[in-house]
Scaffold this motif. Structure first.
Motif, PDB file in Angstrom:
ATOM      1  N   ASN A  94      42.609  73.217  59.571  1.00  0.00           N
ATOM      2  CA  ASN A  94      43.192  74.494  59.969  1.00  0.00           C
ATOM      3  C   ASN A  94      44.526  74.696  59.262  1.00  0.00           C
ATOM      4  O   ASN A  94      45.497  74.000  59.524  1.00  0.00           O
ATOM      5  N   ARG A  95      44.559  75.674  58.371  1.00  0.00           N
ATOM      6  CA  ARG A  95      45.735  75.877  57.542  1.00  0.00           C
ATOM      7  C   ARG A  95      46.902  76.437  58.336  1.00  0.00           C
ATOM      8  O   ARG A  95      48.062  76.270  57.978  1.00  0.00           O
ATOM      9  N   GLU A  96      46.616  77.132  59.423  1.00  0.00           N
ATOM     10  CA  GLU A  96      47.658  77.861  60.137  1.00  0.00           C
ATOM     11  C   GLU A  96      48.387  77.009  61.176  1.00  0.00           C
ATOM     12  O   GLU A  96      49.416  77.423  61.683  1.00  0.00           O
ATOM     13  N   SER A  97      47.846  75.845  61.523  1.00  0.00           N
ATOM     14  CA  SER A  97      48.447  75.106  62.633  1.00  0.00           C
ATOM     15  C   SER A  97      49.868  74.669  62.277  1.00  0.00           C
ATOM     16  O   SER A  97      50.201  74.436  61.126  1.00  0.00           O
TER      17      SER A  97
END
Ligand code: SF4
Ligand code: SF4
Ligand code: FES
Lengths: 147, 315
Positions: free
Chosen positions: B289-292
Motif C-alpha cells: 500500500n503506497r499511501e500508508s
C-alpha cells in the motif's frame, strides 16, 4: 550488593524543559527529599530524545535511564510526546528483547505541578535500579583471534 | 521460471524499443554456475537485444531497490534545479524488492513516475549458505532462505507490468523466530545477542546492503567511536541496536543484511522483533500500500501507555 556496598546507582534522567524539568524544579523548591543518584539532562521535549542518547548514557556508565515528558496532550509542542511514545514503546520492548533488564530503562510523564510525583518517581526508579544491581559489563570485545 | 524469464525479456525489450526507460536494473548470470548477480544496463547506448542478458531463477535473491536511491539523490554540490533531469528506471521487482521500493517512495527518496516496475512472481530464493551445508541443489524447500519461509508477499501488486505465475503460500506463523526468542530467559537472550555480535567486524556491509539505509550521514560514522568500549555497552552493540531500531516500520524483511554479512550474524531474529511489534501495536505492515503512513511518522491518542512507570504513591 554482594559485599560491594559502596556501589550507588547512577541514573541519567532526560527531562523535557516544559513539564518534567519544571516538576523537578518544584520538587527542589518545595524541599521534597529524593535520592541523590539522578543526573538530570534537560531536553526541549521528550520528542527530542534520540534512542542513541539513551544507549550512550549506558555506554558512559549509567546504571539506569529515565525519560520523562509532559502528560499526553500537554506537550508544549503539541504532539512531541505522542510521537515519542511510539518510539519509546518500541525501544523499550526491543532493548528488553536483546537482554536489558526492564528496570534500567523507564519512561514516565510528570507535569510542572507534580513535584511530589517527581520525587516519588525518582525514589521508585532508584530503588528499582538498586535492586537490579550495577550494569553488568556487556563487553565481550575485542576479539583478538579467530576462534 | 523459464516462462517468466521469457516474458520478462520480451517486456524489457519492448520498453527499450519504445524508449521508455534509460536504465534497466535486473539480474544476469553470475560467473559461477548456480549464481545470479544484479546488473544495471544503460539502455540509452544499447539495443533491445541486451534484454537477453536478463535472467530469472532461484538465485536472484538480491534486493535491487538498493540501487535506486542513488539515481535520484540530490547533487552534493550545486543547485538542485541545475541538476540533470531524473532518469527513468525500469526495475525488476519481486515481493520484497517492491516493498522496499514503496518504502523509498513513501519516504520521498524516489519519484514513482520515473520508475517502471516489472513485477515477477516469486517462489522463494535459495540460500547459498544452506546449499553449501546440505549439498542438495534440488531440494528447494530445504535450501530456501529463512526470510522466504516467513514471506507473505510473494505475489506482487500495484506494479506497471505484472507477470503472473506460481508464488509461495502464505505461512501460518509469521513471527515464529521472535516468539521462540522471547520465550527464552533474559540472560539467555543477552548471551545470544552478545555471542552473535561479538563476531561483528564493523564492516558496515549490513548497512550498505539495506535499501532503507540511505542516509548520507549515518550515525555509525560518528567521530567519537569507542571501538573497544570504555563503559558497559560497546560501540558495536550500539551500532546494531540503533541500526536495527532505525528499521522499525521500514524493514522489508528481504534479508539483504544477513546475506551481506561476512560473519553470518543472525540479524533476522532482531529485525523481525521490530516488525512484529509495529504490526501488533500500531497495525502497520510494510506492504504494497503506497499511501500508508510509516508508523513512527504519526501517532494516535489511543497508543498504549503500558510501558510508563507510575510512582507508587502518586503525585
Ligand atoms: S534491515 Fe535487512 S532485512 Fe530489513 S530491509 Fe534492511 S537489508 Fe532488508
Ligand atoms: S555485515 Fe556483519 S560483520 Fe559487517 S557490520 Fe554488519 S553485522 Fe557486522
Ligand atoms: S514539551 Fe514536554 S514532552 Fe514535549
Amino acid at each position: 550488593m554482594d559485599g560491594n556496598s559502596m556501589w550507588e546507582p547512577k541514573i541519567v534522567a532526560f527531562l523535557c524543559n516544559w513539564c518534567s524539568y519544571a516538576g523537578a524544579d518544584l520538587a527542589g523548591v518545595s524541599r521534597i527529599q529524593y535520592g541523590p543518584n539522578i543526573r538530570i539532562i534537560r531536553v526541549p521535549c521528550s520528542g527530542r530524545i534520540n534512542p542513541l542518547y539513551i544507549l550512550k548514557a549506558f555506554q558512559n556508565g549509567a546504571d539506569g535511564v529515565l525519560v520523562s515528558g509532559c502528560h499526553p496532550g500537554d506537550c508544549h509542542y503539541i504532539s512531541g510526546n505522542l510521537v515519542a511514545r511510539r518510539k519509546f514503546t518500541l525501544l523499550k520492548n526491543f532493548l528488553v528483547y536483546t537482554g536489558l533488564e526492564p528496570e534500567r530503562i523507564q519512561f514516565s510523564w510528570v507535569s510542572a505541578s507534580e513535584g511530589q510525583r517527581f520525587a516519588a518517581l525518582m525514589d521508585k526508579v532508584i530503588a528499582d535500579v538498586r535492586k537490579t544491581g550495577p550494569m553488568e559489563n556487556q563487553i565481550k570485545e575485542p576479539r583478538l583471534a579467530y576462534d | 521460471m523459464i516462462e517468466v524469464q521469457n516474458q520478462m525479456r520480451i517486456l524489457a525489450s519492448d520498453l527499450i524499443r519504445q524508449k521508455r526507460v534509460d536504465f534497466i536494473i535486473g539480474y544476469e548470470q553470475g560467473t559461477l554456475a548456480h549464481t545470479s548477480r544484479p546488473c544495471i544496463i544503460d539502455v540509452r547506448t544499447s539495443g533491445p537485444e541486451v534484454s537477453e542478458k536478463l535472467v530469472w531463477n532461484s538465485y536472484c535473491s538480491n534486493n535491487l531497490s538498493v540501487y535506486l536511491q542513488k539515481f535520484f539523490a540530490p547533487p552534493v554540490q550545486g543547485r538542485k534545479k541545475d541538476a540533470a533531469p531524473p532518469l527513468r528506471i525500469g526495475l525488476i521487482v519481486k515481493g520484497c524488492d517492491l516493498r522496499s521500493v514503496l518504502n523509498l517512495i513513501r519516504e520521498k527518496q524516489v519519484p514513482r513516475e520515473n520508475l517502471i516496475l516489472i513485477g515477477l512472481p516469486c517462489t522463494g530464493m535459495l540460500d547459498k549458505k544452506k546449499m553449501e551445508i546440505n549439498k542438495d541443489e534440488l531440494d528447494i524447500e530445504k535450501n530456501i532462505q529463512d526470510s522466504c519461509l516467513e514471506c507473505r508477499f510473494s505475489n506482487v501488486k500495484g506494479v506497471d507490468f505484472e507477470i503472473t505465475g506460481k508464488t509461495r503460500e502464505v505461512p501460518g506463523d509469521l513471527y515464529e523466530v521472535v516468539r521462540l526468542f522471547e520465550a527464552r530467559t533474559r540472560k539467555d537472550r543477552l548471551a545470544y545477542f552478545e555471542k552473535e555480535i561479538s563476531r561483528c567486524i564493523r564492516c558496515n556491509a549490513c548497512r550498505q546492503a539495506c535499501p532503507s539505509c540511505y542516509c548520507r550521514e549515518c550515525f555509525a560514522d560518528q567521530k567519537d567511536m569507542k571501538w573497544l568500549g570504555s563503559g558497559t555497552m560497546s560501540d558495536t552493540m550500539i551500532y546494531h541496536l540503533i541500526r536495527i531500531f532505525h528499521q522499525a516500520g521500514r524493514c522489508a524483511e528481504c534479508d539483504a543484511c544477513f546475506r551481506a554479512c561476512p560473519e553470518e550474524i543472525d540479524l533476522r531474529t532482531f529485525t523481525r522483533k521490530l516488525a512484529k511489534d509495529v504490526e501488533e501495536l500500531f497495525g502497520f505492515v510494510t506492504d504494497f500500500n503506497r499511501e500508508s503512513i510509516p508508523p513512527l511518522s504519526t501517532f494516535s491518542s489511543g497508543d498504549s501507555d503500558s510501558f510508563i512507570t507510575e510512582p507508587e504513591e502518586g503525585g
